[in-house]
Design a protein around this motif. Structure first.
Motif, short mmCIF file in Angstrom:
data_model
loop_
_atom_site.label_atom_id
_atom_site.label_comp_id
_atom_site.label_asym_id
_atom_site.label_seq_id
_atom_site.Cartn_x
_atom_site.Cartn_y
_atom_site.Cartn_z
N LYS A 72 0.83 -1.21 0.00
CA LYS A 72 0.00 0.00 0.00
C LYS A 72 0.86 1.25 0.00
O LYS A 72 0.56 2.25 -0.67
CB LYS A 72 -0.93 0.00 1.21
CG LYS A 72 -2.02 -1.05 1.15
CD LYS A 72 -2.85 -1.05 2.44
CE LYS A 72 -3.87 -2.17 2.45
NZ LYS A 72 -4.65 -2.20 3.71
N LYS A 73 1.96 1.21 0.73
CA LYS A 73 2.87 2.36 0.78
C LYS A 73 3.61 2.54 -0.55
O LYS A 73 3.85 3.66 -1.00
CB LYS A 73 3.85 2.21 1.94
CG LYS A 73 3.17 2.33 3.30
CD LYS A 73 4.16 2.11 4.45
CE LYS A 73 3.44 2.22 5.79
NZ LYS A 73 4.34 1.97 6.93
N VAL A 74 3.98 1.41 -1.17
CA VAL A 74 4.63 1.50 -2.49
C VAL A 74 3.63 2.03 -3.51
O VAL A 74 3.99 2.82 -4.41
CB VAL A 74 5.18 0.13 -2.93
CG1 VAL A 74 5.75 0.21 -4.34
CG2 VAL A 74 6.27 -0.34 -1.96
N TYR A 75 2.36 1.64 -3.39
CA TYR A 75 1.31 2.16 -4.28
C TYR A 75 1.24 3.69 -4.18
O TYR A 75 1.19 4.38 -5.20
CB TYR A 75 -0.03 1.54 -3.91
CG TYR A 75 -1.22 2.20 -4.58
CD1 TYR A 75 -1.54 1.93 -5.91
CD2 TYR A 75 -2.02 3.11 -3.88
CE1 TYR A 75 -2.61 2.54 -6.54
CE2 TYR A 75 -3.10 3.73 -4.50
CZ TYR A 75 -3.39 3.44 -5.82
OH TYR A 75 -4.46 4.05 -6.44
N LEU A 76 1.24 4.21 -2.95
CA LEU A 76 1.19 5.66 -2.76
C LEU A 76 2.44 6.33 -3.31
O LEU A 76 2.37 7.42 -3.90
CB LEU A 76 1.02 5.99 -1.27
CG LEU A 76 -0.31 5.57 -0.64
CD1 LEU A 76 -0.30 5.84 0.86
CD2 LEU A 76 -1.47 6.30 -1.30
N LEU A 77 3.56 5.68 -3.14
CA LEU A 77 4.82 6.20 -3.68
C LEU A 77 4.74 6.28 -5.20
O LEU A 77 5.15 7.27 -5.82
CB LEU A 77 5.98 5.30 -3.25
CG LEU A 77 7.37 5.63 -3.79
CD1 LEU A 77 7.83 6.99 -3.29
CD2 LEU A 77 8.36 4.55 -3.36
N ASN A 78 4.20 5.24 -5.83
CA ASN A 78 4.09 5.20 -7.29
C ASN A 78 3.20 6.31 -7.84
O ASN A 78 3.39 6.76 -8.97
CB ASN A 78 3.53 3.85 -7.73
CG ASN A 78 4.61 2.92 -8.28
OD1 ASN A 78 5.79 3.23 -8.25
ND2 ASN A 78 4.20 1.76 -8.76
N ASN A 80 3.13 9.28 -7.18
CA ASN A 80 3.88 10.53 -7.37
C ASN A 80 5.04 10.38 -8.34
O ASN A 80 5.86 11.29 -8.46
CB ASN A 80 4.41 11.01 -6.01
CG ASN A 80 3.28 11.38 -5.06
OD1 ASN A 80 2.31 12.01 -5.46
ND2 ASN A 80 3.41 10.97 -3.80
N LEU A 81 5.11 9.25 -9.03
CA LEU A 81 6.19 9.02 -9.98
C LEU A 81 5.66 9.06 -11.40
O LEU A 81 4.51 8.69 -11.66
CB LEU A 81 6.85 7.66 -9.73
CG LEU A 81 7.54 7.46 -8.37
CD1 LEU A 81 8.01 6.01 -8.24
CD2 LEU A 81 8.72 8.42 -8.22
N SER A 82 6.49 9.49 -12.32
CA SER A 82 6.11 9.47 -13.73
C SER A 82 5.99 8.02 -14.20
O SER A 82 6.53 7.10 -13.57
CB SER A 82 7.16 10.20 -14.58
OG SER A 82 8.43 9.58 -14.44
#
Length: 333
Positions: A72-78, A80-82
Motif C-alpha cells: 500500500k505504501k509503495v502504491y502511494l509512492l508510485n 507521485n512518480l512518472s
C-alpha cells in the motif's frame, strides 16, 4: 546495477523497511523489485500498484499482512512518480499455493471472449476463481504439480489460439507456465530462480533492480547463491554489477513454523562470530527499532566462508510477522 538485500523473512521489520528501501533505490535508478515469490504473485502485486484494488492482494499468505501494508505504501509512492519511473515487482520463485495462479489467470482472462477450442480451460479457471483464498489455503496448500503440468500442456498445444486471444497479455501466461518449480528441487532452487529471472528479463527493458531475498540466497562468494549467479554469469544482465547488503538481527523475534522465536543471532554468528566481523563507521542510523547500515571493512574472513557482502544492515528489536494463516483457516469458504 543489481542491489541484493538478504533478510530473515519471518521478521515484521523487514516489511516496514521495504517502502523506505524502494524509495531510496529509486534514486539510484531502480525500477524493478525482484522478490522470492512466483511470477503469478508479482503479477497480482503489479495489478494492485496499477489499480489500487486490494482484492488483488487478498489471501497473500506467505508475506502476511505486513507485505500488504508495504505494498500500500509503495502504491502511494508510485502515484507521485512518472510512468517511466513507477516501480514494478518481478517474482522468480515457484508458486507456494494454487490460489495465486488461479487468481492471476482469471485476471488475465477477464473481459475477453475465448475461441471455442480453449473455452473449456478459460471457463474452468473462472469457476475456480469463485472460491475464496481460504479455500485454497485449507484444501490446496502447496504448489500442485499435476495442475501446472496440465496447464502447460493445454497452453502449449493451443499456443496460437492463446496468443491471439490474449494479445500482449500472453507474455504473462507464458511466464506462469514456464515458472520453474524451484521448491520441488531444493538442491537446484537458486539455479531455477536464476533461469526464471533471465527468461523474464529478456522480455522487459533491463533496468537497475532491487532484489529482496532470504539471506540463504544472498552472498557474492557463495557460488550456488542467486546473487552470486547474477554477478558471475556472463549472460547475466548484471554481470559483475552486484552489490550485496545482508541483514543481522539483534534482540529480535521472528515468526517461523507456526510460532514466535528469538533470532538474536544471524547467519553471520553461526558462520563467523560477531567478534570477528570487521566493519567501519556507521553510514546511516534511524531511530525506532534501531536500524544501522555499516560498511564492511575487511572481506578476508568473509570470503573464506562464502559470505562476502558490501554492506551490513543491523536491525535491533525486530518484531515477528502477524500470522495470517490462522485467520484464513477459520474463515468460511
Amino acid at each position: 546495477m543489481a542491489y541484493f538485500i538478504g533478510i530473515a523473512e519471518g521478521v515484521n521489520t523487514n516489511y516496514e523497511l521495504l517502502p523506505l528501501q524502494v524509495e531510496y533505490f529509486i534514486q539510484l535508478g531502480v525500477k524493478y523489485v525482484v522478490i522470492e515469490r512466483s511470477y503469478a504473485d508479482s503479477y497480482l502485486y503489479n495489478r494492485f500498484l496499477e489499480t489500487g484494488d486490494e482484492k488483488c492482494i487478498e489471501g497473500d499468505v506467505e508475506w502476511s499482512e505486513e507485505m500488504k501494508e508495504a505494498l500500500k505504501k509503495v502504491y502511494l509512492l508510485n502515484q507521485n512518480l512518472s510512468a517511466e519511473r513507477k516501480i514494478k515487482f518481478i517474482g522468480i520463485d515457484a508458486p507456494n499455493y494454487a490460489g495465486s495462479i488461479i487468481k492471476t489467470l482469471a485476471n488475465i482472462f477477464s473481459d475477453k471472449v475465448p475461441p471455442p477450442n480453449i473455452k473449456h480451460f478459460v471457463d474452468s479457471i473462472q469457476l475456480l476463481n469463485q472460491y475464496s483464498s481460504s479455500f485454497f489455503w485449507k484444501n490446496i496448500k502447496t504448489y500442485n504439480e499435476t495442475f501446472v503440468t496440465y496447464m502447460n500442456k493445454e497452453v502449449t498445444s493451443n499456443k496460437d489460439e492463446y496468443e491471439k486471444y490474449l494479445g500482449k497479455d500472453f507474455i504473462h501466461l507464458r511466464h506462469i507456465i514456464e515458472n520453474e518449480a524451484s521448491h520441488l528441487r531444493s538442491d537446484q532452487r537458486n539455479k531455477d530462480m536464476y533461469q526464471n529471472l533471465t527468461r523474464i528479463l529478456k522480455t522487459i527493458p533491463i533496468e537497475s533492480s532491487l532484489f529482496i531475498f532470504g539471506s540463504a540466497h544472498v552472498g557474492l562468494d557463495y557460488k550456488s547463491s542467486l546473487s552470486s549467479r547474477v554477478n558471475r554469469d556472463s549472460s547475466s544482465p548484471f554481470f559483475k554489477k552486484v552489490i550485496v547488503i545482508d541483514t543481522h538481527y539483534e534482540k529480535s523475534k521472528a515468526f517461523y513454523g507456526g510460532k514466535e522465536i528469538d533470532i538474536n543471532k544471524s547467519l553471520l554468528d553461526y558462520k563467523l562470530g560477531k567478534s570477528k566481523l570487521l566493519i567501519t563507521q556507521n553510514i546511516k542510523h534511524e531511530g525506532g527499532c534501531g536500524i544501522t547500515i555499516s560498511k564492511v571493512k575487511d572481506y578476508s574472513e568473509l570470503k573464506s566462508l562464502d559470505l562476502r557482502m558490501d554492506y551490513l544492515l543491523i536491525i535491533n528489536g525486530g518484531k515477528p510477522l502477524r500470522d495470517l494463516r490462522k485467520k484464513l483457516l477459520i474463515e468460511k469458504d
